[in-house]
Design a protein around this motif. Sequence first.
Motif: not given
Length: 477
Positions: A2-31
């Motif tokens: 229905s719509f598109t959402v972008a996750i932005v922020g400075r480095p190391n604030v947890g964007k990829s962790t939130l992305f993985n949480r919303l897609v339900g899979k560990k798609l993005a690398l997190v470190d």
Amino acid sequence: MSFTVAIVGRPNVGKSTLFNRLVGKKLALVDDTPGVTRDRRPGDAKLVDLRFQIIDTAGLEESGPETLEGRMRAQTEAAIDEADLTLFVVDAKMGLTPVDKTLAEMLRRRGKPVVLVANKAEARGSDGGFYDAFTLGLGDPCPISAEHGEGMIDLRDAIVAALGEERAFPPKEDVAETNVDVVDLNDDEEGAEDDDETAYDDSKPLRVAIVGRPNAGKSTLINRFLGEDRLLTGPEAGITRDSISVEWDWRGRTIKMFDTAGMRRKARVTEKLEKLSVADALRAIRFAELVVIVFDATIPFEKQDLQIVDLVLREGRAAVLAFNKWDLVEDAQAVLADLREKTERLLPQARGIRAVPISGQTGYGLDRLMQSIIDTDKVWNRRISTAKLNRWLEQQQVQHPPPAVSGRRIRLKYMTQVKARPPGFMISCTRADALPESYVRYLTNGLRQDFALPGVPIRIHFRASENPYENKKKKKR
């Protein structure tokens, strides 16, 4: 979606962790290392009753446009412009920084809906950072914990409030009645009736992984296919870390390409982050149907190139070689003849593999590469009838009979194709464990030549025929 959402922020604030949480899979690398994400990665998100497209982006930093950080920032800004709503993530545990305030001002100037997300709100001492977020002037911050899944209901409500009910929940379209095609359940892909040589279905989407050594030009090649700077490129080696998928159409067929991180020799991969990137590339190879192995035409056939080809073939994937940077080659005819000779000599396990000279920078040879991809995929999916295989097997034994081991000759009785993708065959024979490897290679090369199976892995399994009298005791006279 229905719509598109972008996750932005400075480095190391947890964007990829939130992305993985919303897609339900560990798609993005997190470190814990800042700046892990570099390209923008799309995914299908689910948040309670919301369904939408989510885009993970690189951490925004202030830097010149010619630097790597500046090119990463351009990719993130493109994602913001593409999205209908932005999730601006700040670190409630660390508090605000001048970069956060600069990013907030940039988002305000764009005038698109923004949801302020205070991540790591479960940490002790995060209250100060949470209340500081009010000073950004982007509305009330939504406290969450992307790591533990806390605050997801509040995030859902904030997204709906920012977009509006009508935009967040578009009306469902009425599905008109359609004619249902009758499917023959006996026509299985693995071949319940393996005498039927099924036709190649060129309407199905094709998954293609692009692999190779670092700085071989993989991302530049995909950008040339797409006609836009979708993936981050540059002179630096090892820019790509995540395996990013992109879709496009070639002559009416959907192609889903996976850009992967460059794979160095295992002994040189020591950092944890590079190990994660290589593991992600290996998953992309296993998920793909066809793999394009990109060589640097100026320094081809390094040891690592040969190991990558061998890895792809052992995984059972169809493979095509792409000699990139052809625009830098001076004597093209002499180099081409040398590459053909080396391909045949150094890759005997992939006899007949298709190799195409290309230039991702200029677009030279890309149509020829795509045609080679389609042709190789057809071979990878090919099925051969049992009748033809058994006639062929009989001819092979007449021309070159199986050897006699310990004075007893091995008999090959029956052959059938048990699977495709890659082609796999079963031969019923006597004393299967005694058949020498040289005769297996003889059969493999014969299959490749007589049934036009160039460049794809061929699997032959031998099964010993059962002897009904083997376990019976001799009757006493």
